[in-house]
Design a protein around this motif. Structure first.
Motif, PDB file in Angstrom:
ATOM      1  N   UNK A  25     -30.823 -21.218  -3.461  1.00 38.33           N
ATOM      2  CA  UNK A  25     -31.058 -22.659  -3.555  1.00 38.33           C
ATOM      3  C   UNK A  25     -32.239 -22.921  -4.484  1.00 38.33           C
ATOM      4  N   UNK A  26     -32.114 -23.944  -5.301  1.00 38.12           N
ATOM      5  CA  UNK A  26     -33.149 -24.382  -6.241  1.00 38.12           C
ATOM      6  C   UNK A  26     -33.578 -23.281  -7.205  1.00 38.12           C
ATOM      7  N   UNK A  28     -34.499 -22.242 -10.684  1.00 32.80           N
ATOM      8  CA  UNK A  28     -35.026 -23.108 -11.743  1.00 32.80           C
ATOM      9  C   UNK A  28     -34.448 -22.839 -13.131  1.00 32.80           C
ATOM     10  N   UNK A  29     -33.131 -22.782 -13.226  1.00 27.89           N
ATOM     11  CA  UNK A  29     -32.428 -22.631 -14.491  1.00 27.89           C
ATOM     12  C   UNK A  29     -31.371 -23.711 -14.549  1.00 27.89           C
ATOM     13  N   UNK A  30     -31.010 -24.150 -15.729  1.00 29.02           N
ATOM     14  CA  UNK A  30     -29.999 -25.201 -15.799  1.00 29.02           C
ATOM     15  C   UNK A  30     -28.647 -24.652 -15.340  1.00 29.02           C
ATOM     16  N   UNK A  31     -27.853 -25.476 -14.679  1.00 32.57           N
ATOM     17  CA  UNK A  31     -26.558 -25.009 -14.178  1.00 32.57           C
ATOM     18  C   UNK A  31     -25.626 -24.534 -15.292  1.00 32.57           C
ATOM     19  N   UNK A  32     -25.732 -25.161 -16.432  1.00 31.73           N
ATOM     20  CA  UNK A  32     -24.855 -24.800 -17.549  1.00 31.73           C
ATOM     21  C   UNK A  32     -25.080 -23.359 -18.000  1.00 31.73           C
ATOM     22  N   UNK A  33     -26.339 -22.952 -18.082  1.00 30.54           N
ATOM     23  CA  UNK A  33     -26.653 -21.574 -18.484  1.00 30.54           C
ATOM     24  C   UNK A  33     -26.227 -20.576 -17.411  1.00 30.54           C
ATOM     25  N   UNK A  34     -26.395 -20.957 -16.150  1.00 29.51           N
ATOM     26  CA  UNK A  34     -26.048 -20.055 -15.059  1.00 29.51           C
ATOM     27  C   UNK A  34     -24.540 -19.892 -14.939  1.00 29.51           C
ATOM     28  N   UNK A  35     -23.787 -20.952 -15.222  1.00 26.54           N
ATOM     29  CA  UNK A  35     -22.320 -20.860 -15.135  1.00 26.54           C
ATOM     30  C   UNK A  35     -21.748 -19.873 -16.139  1.00 26.54           C
ATOM     31  N   UNK A  96     -21.544 -22.555  -9.030  1.00 26.05           N
ATOM     32  CA  UNK A  96     -22.893 -22.984  -9.368  1.00 26.05           C
ATOM     33  C   UNK A  96     -22.901 -24.504  -9.341  1.00 26.05           C
ATOM     34  N   UNK A  97     -23.687 -25.069  -8.436  1.00 24.65           N
ATOM     35  CA  UNK A  97     -23.810 -26.516  -8.319  1.00 24.65           C
ATOM     36  C   UNK A  97     -25.169 -26.944  -8.846  1.00 24.65           C
ATOM     37  N   UNK A 119     -33.919 -29.112 -14.945  1.00 27.30           N
ATOM     38  CA  UNK A 119     -32.796 -28.943 -14.018  1.00 27.30           C
ATOM     39  C   UNK A 119     -32.941 -27.666 -13.193  1.00 27.30           C
ATOM     40  N   UNK A 120     -32.295 -27.671 -12.036  1.00 25.02           N
ATOM     41  CA  UNK A 120     -32.202 -26.475 -11.202  1.00 25.02           C
ATOM     42  C   UNK A 120     -30.773 -26.408 -10.668  1.00 25.02           C
ATOM     43  N   UNK A 121     -30.444 -25.317  -9.991  1.00 23.75           N
ATOM     44  CA  UNK A 121     -29.076 -25.169  -9.493  1.00 23.75           C
ATOM     45  C   UNK A 121     -29.043 -24.422  -8.172  1.00 23.75           C
ATOM     46  N   UNK A 122     -27.886 -24.490  -7.534  1.00 20.46           N
ATOM     47  CA  UNK A 122     -27.617 -23.756  -6.308  1.00 20.46           C
ATOM     48  C   UNK A 122     -26.444 -22.814  -6.603  1.00 20.46           C
TER      49      UNK A 122
END
Length: 150
Positions: A25-26, A28-35, A96-97, A119-122
């Motif tokens: 949870x949280x 600290x990377x943008x969801x787009x990069x993580x996806x 990745x949300x 942005x951050x992601x889950x």
């Protein structure tokens, strides 16, 4: 509690026994990069996914590697005495949300302020067992009556 609610609660409880989940949870990377990293390993066997993440240069790879190891540990805790190789674990679901967004202002020309969104992601990983899938599918085939029986 009514019987219908009780039955559905029991069914959910039984489903959770065979569900092996880990969440971050949280991040600290943008969801787009993580996806982009998530797309590399979705649906793969656990061993292969761990190898891909270990040698990936993406920013999210080390965190996803640690999260996948946590999901494996959750599986081992629920299945003591069972070998991971025999279960044929794979990544059943990986999504990745978007998480919370920190909003900042950057000074801009002529007294303006440009908005910056940090942005951050889950990340959620759900593991499945191919061995359990095959076992459940064989049980269903045995129970179903065929048309020739009539």
């Amino acid at each position: 509690m009514g019987s219908r609610k009780h039955n559905s609660a029991e069914a959910r409880k039984e489903a959770k026994k065979t569900m092996y989940v880990a969440k971050l949870v949280d991040n600290p990377t943008s969801p787009r990069k993580t996806r982009l990293t998530a797309d590399l390993i979705r649906g793969l066997d656990v061993e292969k996914a761990l190898n891909i993440l270990q040698f990936s240069h993406r920013e999210a790879a080390p965190k996803m590697h640690k999260l996948l190891r946590s999901a494996i540990a959750n599986w081992q805790q629920k299945n003591e005495g069972t070998r991971m190789e025999d279960a044929q674990l794979y990544i059943k679901e990986l999504f990745v949300d978007g998480g919370r967004m920190l909003k900042r202002l950057r000074p801009a020309p002529q007294g303006r302020g440009y908005r910056i969104r940090k942005r951050s992601n889950h990340i959620t990983v759900v593991l499945g067992s191919r061995a359990e899938q095959l076992k459940a599918a064989s049980e269903v085939k045995e129970v179903e009556p065929t048309e020739s029986d009539n």
